[in-house]
Design a protein around this motif. Structure first.
Motif: not given
Length: 300
Positions: A141-145
């Motif tokens: 997934a392309f996401a913050t973290g």
């Protein structure tokens, strides 16, 4: 903590690794060997290419297999500016391998990266296309973290013979901490650094697949666990075999709370695989290790 390493260039890290041999452990284990070990890998060839040696913030190089040969493995070396340069791209395609890296920039880091010179070496291991040859990939997934991992799986009837990984976004504050080949899968994992990265990012894993290669198996090694940086370790194929690819895993506990950078992962034709890792330029007071270096071995 960071030790001085300004004079170290190119192959001196590999020479020093030999001196550490009594501190290193090596093991050999099978991945898969669906083809006879007495056969050979047709056309097995090692080719390399380098970027310029300068302080440009991001640089990449692609190395191309000769003739009709295809990529069956590879490795890389980030030379110079240890702790200030992060691997971004280690991407195999049918007839070429791309390696890209960038300087550590962003919040808590120098806005323009390091002023030290450095360069990228890409090494492609090429051969005639084996049966069932294909390259597959998978992206997280392309996401913050803080961390994420992803696995690429080979099609049915094939096994993984090589690996790769790449990052989207991160700007030097995300590092690939693990790249592990097992059976028909390749898993890649990445973490952000202690300053954290607030924007979205993703990681991709690449698996080079085939119905098998002669004598295909893995050799493993690992480093000591302490607070010294950088660290060297190696893994050696069985007598008569050669390395065609490398995986690695870095550890300072879970989750990794400080950025550890894998700066060299090279299969050497006829010799052991070398892996070098470093703390980032901010340093780290705790203990850590190269938990695993994996050399992918075949009969030449």
């Amino acid at each position: 903590m960071i030790n001085a390493w300004k004079g170290l260039r190119r192959r001196r890290a590999r020479i020093f690794a030999i001196a550490l041999a009594p501190l290193l452990a090596v093991a050999v284990g099978a991945i898969a060997a669906p083809t006879p070990a007495s056969a050979a890998v047709p056309g097995l060839t090692y080719v390399s290419a380098f970027t310029n040696y300068d302080s440009v913030v991001y640089k990449a190089v692609s190395v191309v297999c000769p003739g009709n040969l295809v990529v069956v493995g590879g490795g890389y070396d980030l030379i110079g500016a240890a702790g200030s340069v992060v691997l971004d791209d280690f991407i195999p395609s049918t007839n070429s391998l791309r390696v890209g890296a960038g300087e550590v920039v962003g919040p808590g880091e120098p806005a323009d990266g390091t002023t030290l010179n450095w360069q990228v070496e890409a090494v492609a291991v090429c051969a005639s296309a084996p049966s069932g040859y294909t390259i597959v990939s998978n992206t997280s997934a392309f996401a913050t973290g803080i961390t994420r991992d992803v696995t690429a799986t080979c099609p049915g009837g094939t096994t993984a013979i090589g690996d790769g990984a790449s990052l989207a976004n991160g700007f030097g504050q995300i590092s690939i901490s693990d790249l592990v080949l097992s059976g028909n899968q390749v898993t890649a994992r990445a973490y952000d650094d202690e300053d954290h990265y607030s924007d979205a990012w993703s990681i991709s894993a690449y698996a080079i697949c085939a119905t098998g290669l002669p004598g295909l198996r893995s050799a493993f090694g690992w480093s000591v666990i302490d607070s010294l940086s950088p660290k060297w370790t190696s893994a050696s194929c069985s007598t008569g075999q050669v390395g065609i690819g490398v995986g690695w895993s870095l550890s300072n506990g879970f989750p990794v709370t400080e950025q550890l950078l894998n700066i060299e992962a090279l299969p050497l034709n006829g010799g052991p695989a070398q892996d070098v890792a470093s703390e980032d330029a901010d340093g780290y007071s705790g203990s850590w290790s190269i938990q695993q270096v994996q050399e992918i071995c075949v009969d030449p």
